[in-house]
Design a protein around this motif. Structure first.
Motif, short mmCIF file in Angstrom:
data_model
loop_
_atom_site.label_atom_id
_atom_site.label_comp_id
_atom_site.label_asym_id
_atom_site.label_seq_id
_atom_site.Cartn_x
_atom_site.Cartn_y
_atom_site.Cartn_z
N THR A 1 0.83 -1.20 0.00
CA THR A 1 0.00 0.00 0.00
C THR A 1 0.86 1.26 0.00
O THR A 1 0.47 2.28 -0.54
N GLU A 2 2.05 1.16 0.61
CA GLU A 2 2.95 2.31 0.66
C GLU A 2 4.38 1.81 0.59
O GLU A 2 4.77 0.91 1.32
N LEU A 3 5.14 2.39 -0.31
CA LEU A 3 6.54 2.00 -0.46
C LEU A 3 7.40 2.94 0.37
O LEU A 3 7.40 4.15 0.15
N LEU A 4 8.11 2.38 1.33
CA LEU A 4 8.95 3.19 2.20
C LEU A 4 10.42 2.98 1.84
O LEU A 4 10.94 1.88 1.94
N ILE A 5 11.07 4.06 1.41
CA ILE A 5 12.49 4.02 1.07
C ILE A 5 13.23 4.80 2.13
O ILE A 5 12.95 5.98 2.36
#
Length: 58
Positions: free
Chosen positions: A27-31
């Motif tokens: 749902t959310e890509l965290l880099i």
């Protein structure tokens, strides 16, 4: 021929196994934030490196 049938059945079983697992949904890509080094222009380690393979005895 029996070996081909066995390999074919093994391949189909493997594909069924792989396809039975749902593909992950994000749902959310965290880099993570990248770390940067500060630029210091003093001292012997700050000497600029040039092309070390250039020949000067030509």
């Amino acid at each position: 021929m029996a070996e081909d049938d066995l390999l074919s059945r093994m391949l189909h079983a493997w594909r069924d196994d792989i396809e039975s697992v749902p593909f992950p949904q994000f749902t959310e890509l965290l880099i993570p934030r990248q770390q940067t080094r500060s630029r210091h222009a003093s001292g012997p380690s700050a000497a600029r490196v040039t092309n070390a393979t250039r020949r000067t005895d030509a």
